[in-house]
Design a protein around this motif. Structure first.
Motif, PDB file in Angstrom:
ATOM      1  N   GLY A  10     -68.784 -82.307 -58.128  1.00 30.16           N
ATOM      2  CA  GLY A  10     -67.390 -82.801 -58.929  1.00 30.16           C
ATOM      3  C   GLY A  10     -67.415 -83.667 -59.743  1.00 30.16           C
ATOM      4  N   PRO A  13     -67.425 -81.366 -62.907  1.00 30.04           N
ATOM      5  CA  PRO A  13     -67.572 -80.813 -62.288  1.00 30.04           C
ATOM      6  C   PRO A  13     -68.137 -80.107 -63.044  1.00 30.04           C
ATOM      7  CG  PRO A  13     -65.676 -81.715 -62.043  1.00 30.04           C
ATOM      8  CD  PRO A  13     -66.199 -82.274 -62.782  1.00 30.04           C
ATOM      9  N   ALA A  14     -68.625 -79.774 -64.099  1.00 32.02           N
ATOM     10  CA  ALA A  14     -69.091 -78.721 -65.172  1.00 32.02           C
ATOM     11  C   ALA A  14     -70.354 -79.145 -64.681  1.00 32.02           C
ATOM     12  CB  ALA A  14     -69.012 -79.120 -66.613  1.00 32.02           C
ATOM     13  N   ALA A  17     -71.073 -77.017 -61.395  1.00 31.36           N
ATOM     14  CA  ALA A  17     -71.282 -74.951 -61.773  1.00 31.36           C
ATOM     15  C   ALA A  17     -72.127 -74.930 -62.015  1.00 31.36           C
ATOM     16  CB  ALA A  17     -69.678 -74.845 -62.674  1.00 31.36           C
ATOM     17  N   VAL A  20     -74.888 -75.116 -59.342  1.00 33.98           N
ATOM     18  CA  VAL A  20     -75.059 -73.641 -58.836  1.00 33.98           C
ATOM     19  C   VAL A  20     -75.711 -72.390 -59.623  1.00 33.98           C
ATOM     20  CG1 VAL A  20     -73.874 -72.193 -57.715  1.00 33.98           C
ATOM     21  CG2 VAL A  20     -73.535 -74.683 -57.913  1.00 33.98           C
ATOM     22  N   ARG A  21     -75.620 -72.937 -60.660  1.00 37.96           N
ATOM     23  CA  ARG A  21     -76.586 -71.199 -61.275  1.00 37.96           C
ATOM     24  C   ARG A  21     -78.412 -71.660 -61.116  1.00 37.96           C
ATOM     25  NH1 ARG A  21     -79.065 -71.484 -66.479  1.00 37.96           N
ATOM     26  NH2 ARG A  21     -78.666 -73.583 -66.200  1.00 37.96           N
ATOM     27  N   LEU A  48     -70.666 -75.117 -52.129  1.00 44.91           N
ATOM     28  CA  LEU A  48     -70.357 -75.933 -53.199  1.00 44.91           C
ATOM     29  C   LEU A  48     -69.272 -76.534 -52.915  1.00 44.91           C
ATOM     30  CD1 LEU A  48     -71.134 -77.562 -55.795  1.00 44.91           C
ATOM     31  CD2 LEU A  48     -69.824 -75.634 -57.505  1.00 44.91           C
ATOM     32  N   GLN A  50     -66.481 -79.659 -54.875  1.00 46.08           N
ATOM     33  CA  GLN A  50     -66.838 -79.777 -56.064  1.00 46.08           C
ATOM     34  C   GLN A  50     -64.851 -81.385 -55.970  1.00 46.08           C
ATOM     35  OE1 GLN A  50     -68.620 -79.199 -59.011  1.00 46.08           O
ATOM     36  NE2 GLN A  50     -67.696 -77.885 -59.607  1.00 46.08           N
TER      37      GLN A  50
END
Lengths: 244, 244
Positions: A10, A13-14, A17, A20-21, A48, A50
């Motif tokens: 968070g 947030p990008a 994300a 996680v990738r 995850l 966020q």
């Protein structure tokens, strides 16, 4: 048998994300290295979170109550990741590590990974002897990487005051404002100067905006750029596959 | 004030990670459309559960107990997403929607989004009248999209048996096996044939592997390709910003 792990995100947030990738990539790499087929069911369970967290850099400039604003939402999210069964948790934000010790102390049952210590261990294992740091003023202020690198016997070369201003401009007027050519020009210039001054140096991109601005930049081709998010994601994957 | 939302992923984990990216994009777009600055703190709280779930397509081919294997881990993860405060949850897997009704029934307090219904509503609102579906055999078998599109008064054109085999080959021997040129050739051919047969048709890429194989494919330039993950991510963002 794998361990449940968590990601505290968070911030922003990008970056969460993208972390996680990177973690999923690191797990797939782990399976391939072990000669196992990469199947959906072979990935460790991971969560995850966020959550909205007040600005970290801003809080570090304040004193008194304002300085602790980001702590409360991070504590809450971490407690919930622990309740979900996470044995290890990574924080997908460099600056947020300023609160690492307090967070870890409150939840001794989980291992809260520390990005700078993971980077220091990674560089040490790779046999690097010279390290330079591209980061935000907030990260320099709390000496996040300097301390961890020193503990591993590694020197941490810092950019000059002018170069730091170039980095902050590349982060705020470049990446965050959507002007990627400006970011690339500024980040490349600083990376090249660090490399010229310190020779065969590993350059740590200690702010998530820096790799975004340097993606595919031809000028820095051949430099040893290190992405802490990638190192941290690999470290979290290692914990997930460690025997209980 | 935003609502907490959840994402049920792990099917596969890479698709789950990518769904978070699409959701974060959709939230940023929502803020920009509302004339608000895009700040870390303005994103809704969201949680991603990436749990191991037995193969969905395989289970749909079985009868008896084997047919229900994927349900239990999805129920558990959904219950935890609900306990974390999620008001709406999206499932980051087309095929898993075969269990949507059972999952929704067990947790009436949350809104469990349905990818095909969201796609049907989206296409209906856009004024589309012809729709074709590129998907896996499992998704065709449970008539996931056909039913939802019919409920919106939209016809759903299906590929021929030969074209379906081309799709399955593109998914398994192409994307999943890392042969992207093969996937691009097969997917492009099927998309072009659907477009030639049905004219001005919206082509739904009803399997997460299809957009990966068609990324940047020049042959399908100008076709109306629809990515359900993107539509579902926007729908989840809408729920997150809806007033309580």
């Amino acid at each position: 048998m794998t361990q449940v792990v968590g990601i505290l995100g968070g911030m922003g947030p990008a970056a969460g994300a993208d972390f996680v990738r990177l973690f999923v990539d690191a797990c797939a790499q782990h399976m391939r290295a072990a000669g196992e087929p990469v199947r959906d069911q072979s990935f460790p369970e991971h969560w995850l979170a966020q959550v909205p967290v007040p600005d970290r850099s801003g809080a570090l400039e304040r004193t008194g109550e304002g300085a602790h604003q980001p702590l409360e939402p991070m504590l809450q999210a971490l407690g919930r990741l622990a309740a979900l069964g996470s044995r290890a948790v990574a924080i997908a934000c460099n600056t947020a590590h300023a609160w690492h010790a307090t967070l870890q102390q409150r939840f001794p049952q989980i291992e809260l990974l520390h990005v700078a210590r993971e980077v220091a261990a990674h560089l040490s294992a790779r046999g690097e002897t010279q390290v330079a740091l591209m980061a935000t003023e907030g990260t320099y202020r709390v000496r996040l990487y300097e301390q961890a690198l020193a503990d591993s016997g590694l020197p941490c070369h810092l950019p000059t005051a002018e170069e730091r201003r170039m980095l902050m401009r590349g982060i705020y007027e470049g990446v965050k404002a959507g002007d990627l050519p400006l970011a690339e020009a500024l980040f490349s210039e600083v990376a090249l100067r660090l490399s010229q001054r310190h020779g065969d140096v590993a350059i740590v991109m200690g702010c998530t905006e820096v790799p975004l601005g340097l993606q595919g930049a031809a000028a820095v081709h051949g430099l040893k750029l290190v992405d802490p998010a990638r190192v941290l994601a690999s470290a979290l994957a290692e914990r997930a596959y460690a025997r209980a």
